[in-house]
Scaffold this motif. Sequence first.
Motif, PDB file in Angstrom:
ATOM      1  N   SER A  18       0.817  -1.204   0.000  1.00  0.00           N
ATOM      2  CA  SER A  18       0.000   0.000   0.000  1.00  0.00           C
ATOM      3  C   SER A  18       0.851   1.255   0.000  1.00  0.00           C
ATOM      4  CB  SER A  18      -0.907   0.004   1.228  1.00  0.00           C
ATOM      5  OG  SER A  18      -0.127   0.078   2.406  1.00  0.00           O
ATOM      6  N   ARG A  19       0.183   2.338  -0.244  1.00  0.00           N
ATOM      7  CA  ARG A  19       0.842   3.637  -0.138  1.00  0.00           C
ATOM      8  C   ARG A  19       0.382   4.279   1.160  1.00  0.00           C
ATOM      9  NH1 ARG A  19      -2.476   8.083  -1.211  1.00  0.00           N
ATOM     10  NH2 ARG A  19      -4.380   7.573  -2.295  1.00  0.00           N
ATOM     11  N   PRO A  20       1.190   5.122   1.754  1.00  0.00           N
ATOM     12  CA  PRO A  20       0.761   5.807   2.971  1.00  0.00           C
ATOM     13  C   PRO A  20      -0.465   6.674   2.704  1.00  0.00           C
ATOM     14  CG  PRO A  20       3.118   6.031   2.664  1.00  0.00           C
ATOM     15  CD  PRO A  20       2.564   5.415   1.414  1.00  0.00           C
ATOM     16  N   VAL A  21      -1.358   6.715   3.660  1.00  0.00           N
ATOM     17  CA  VAL A  21      -2.567   7.522   3.548  1.00  0.00           C
ATOM     18  C   VAL A  21      -2.210   8.964   3.877  1.00  0.00           C
ATOM     19  CG1 VAL A  21      -4.861   7.884   4.493  1.00  0.00           C
ATOM     20  CG2 VAL A  21      -4.005   5.572   4.186  1.00  0.00           C
ATOM     21  N   THR A  22      -2.574   9.874   2.983  1.00  0.00           N
ATOM     22  CA  THR A  22      -2.231  11.275   3.222  1.00  0.00           C
ATOM     23  C   THR A  22      -3.433  12.193   3.285  1.00  0.00           C
ATOM     24  OG1 THR A  22      -1.901  11.582   0.855  1.00  0.00           O
ATOM     25  CG2 THR A  22       0.059  11.085   2.183  1.00  0.00           C
ATOM     26  N   ASN A  23      -4.543  11.820   2.669  1.00  0.00           N
ATOM     27  CA  ASN A  23      -5.712  12.686   2.773  1.00  0.00           C
ATOM     28  C   ASN A  23      -6.986  11.869   2.798  1.00  0.00           C
ATOM     29  OD1 ASN A  23      -6.947  12.333   0.132  1.00  0.00           O
ATOM     30  ND2 ASN A  23      -5.222  13.476  -0.700  1.00  0.00           N
ATOM     31  N   THR A  24      -8.041  12.494   3.215  1.00  0.00           N
ATOM     32  CA  THR A  24      -9.312  11.791   3.362  1.00  0.00           C
ATOM     33  C   THR A  24     -10.155  11.829   2.092  1.00  0.00           C
ATOM     34  OG1 THR A  24     -10.284  13.782   4.299  1.00  0.00           O
ATOM     35  CG2 THR A  24      -9.418  12.159   5.854  1.00  0.00           C
ATOM     36  N   ASP A  25      -9.692  12.483   1.041  1.00  0.00           N
ATOM     37  CA  ASP A  25     -10.442  12.512  -0.219  1.00  0.00           C
ATOM     38  C   ASP A  25     -10.587  11.123  -0.819  1.00  0.00           C
ATOM     39  OD1 ASP A  25     -10.793  15.221  -0.052  1.00  0.00           O
ATOM     40  OD2 ASP A  25      -9.093  15.701  -1.361  1.00  0.00           O
ATOM     41  N   ALA A  26      -9.665  10.237  -0.508  1.00  0.00           N
ATOM     42  CA  ALA A  26      -9.711   8.881  -1.048  1.00  0.00           C
ATOM     43  C   ALA A  26     -10.967   8.138  -0.607  1.00  0.00           C
ATOM     44  CB  ALA A  26      -8.469   8.115  -0.619  1.00  0.00           C
ATOM     45  N   VAL A  27     -11.603   8.580   0.450  1.00  0.00           N
ATOM     46  CA  VAL A  27     -12.791   7.918   0.972  1.00  0.00           C
ATOM     47  C   VAL A  27     -14.028   8.233   0.131  1.00  0.00           C
ATOM     48  CG1 VAL A  27     -14.317   7.813   2.995  1.00  0.00           C
ATOM     49  CG2 VAL A  27     -11.865   7.867   3.297  1.00  0.00           C
ATOM     50  N   ASN A  28     -13.992   9.289  -0.663  1.00  0.00           N
ATOM     51  CA  ASN A  28     -15.172   9.711  -1.414  1.00  0.00           C
ATOM     52  C   ASN A  28     -15.723   8.620  -2.321  1.00  0.00           C
ATOM     53  OD1 ASN A  28     -15.132  12.187  -0.178  1.00  0.00           O
ATOM     54  ND2 ASN A  28     -13.986  13.170  -1.812  1.00  0.00           N
ATOM     55  N   GLY A  29     -14.853   7.881  -3.010  1.00  0.00           N
ATOM     56  CA  GLY A  29     -15.313   6.793  -3.871  1.00  0.00           C
ATOM     57  C   GLY A  29     -15.993   5.695  -3.070  1.00  0.00           C
ATOM     58  N   PHE A  30     -15.429   5.379  -1.926  1.00  0.00           N
ATOM     59  CA  PHE A  30     -16.018   4.377  -1.021  1.00  0.00           C
ATOM     60  C   PHE A  30     -17.439   4.779  -0.641  1.00  0.00           C
ATOM     61  CE2 PHE A  30     -16.834   3.946   3.571  1.00  0.00           C
ATOM     62  CZ  PHE A  30     -17.017   2.578   3.673  1.00  0.00           C
ATOM     63  N   ILE A  31     -17.620   6.024  -0.241  1.00  0.00           N
ATOM     64  CA  ILE A  31     -18.933   6.519   0.157  1.00  0.00           C
ATOM     65  C   ILE A  31     -19.893   6.473  -1.032  1.00  0.00           C
ATOM     66  CG2 ILE A  31     -20.208   8.547   0.970  1.00  0.00           C
ATOM     67  CD1 ILE A  31     -17.520   9.370   2.371  1.00  0.00           C
ATOM     68  N   GLU A  32     -19.420   6.890  -2.184  1.00  0.00           N
ATOM     69  CA  GLU A  32     -20.259   6.936  -3.375  1.00  0.00           C
ATOM     70  C   GLU A  32     -20.739   5.546  -3.780  1.00  0.00           C
ATOM     71  OE1 GLU A  32     -20.338   9.296  -7.612  1.00  0.00           O
ATOM     72  OE2 GLU A  32     -18.407   8.851  -6.709  1.00  0.00           O
ATOM     73  N   VAL A  33     -19.875   4.535  -3.650  1.00  0.00           N
ATOM     74  CA  VAL A  33     -20.276   3.168  -3.998  1.00  0.00           C
ATOM     75  C   VAL A  33     -21.490   2.757  -3.183  1.00  0.00           C
ATOM     76  CG1 VAL A  33     -19.606   0.735  -3.793  1.00  0.00           C
ATOM     77  CG2 VAL A  33     -18.039   2.375  -4.836  1.00  0.00           C
TER      78      VAL A  33
END
Length: 163
Positions: A18-33
């Motif tokens: 994995s890559r280190p987590v740096t921001n919470t924008d990555a969660v947007n796709g999860f929520i949208e699904v």
Amino acid sequence: MQSAYVNDYQKALQSSASRPVTNTDAVNGFIEVFNKTQHDDVASIIRETYAETLYFNDTFRTITDRNTLINYMQQTGQQVDWLEVQVQDIAHSEHDMYVRWIMRMQFTVMGKKVESESIGISQLRFDKQGKIILHQDFWDGVDGFYQHLPIIGYSLRKIRERL
């Protein structure tokens, strides 16, 4: 005796580069699904959000490829009247993001409309392209779903009362 579920989860944790987590924008796709399981574009959202090879476990199923996840989420969308996930909090460690949420849904069981509300946390891990490669839900499937089913729901509620 350790279950296959625990073994599979431990293997996924060890094998997910994995890559280190740096921001919470990555969660947007999860929520949208989850908020668009009933929309025709859920497949394209999953393709944008999840890696082709992955580890996904929502306590009902373990899935390891994106196409199976797409089919599963489309089936879920067909089986619920509506589903909504509201994020309450986001925390992260070096490699993982933890999303605390409330899920509300309505579904029909034997002609009866059931509204369910449950809480949970999803552990998410992302690859170098920012796609989800590990998604592990921690939530109570009995509270969120099974307790509402005829016969088994009654039995599960009685067991809980005795604990």
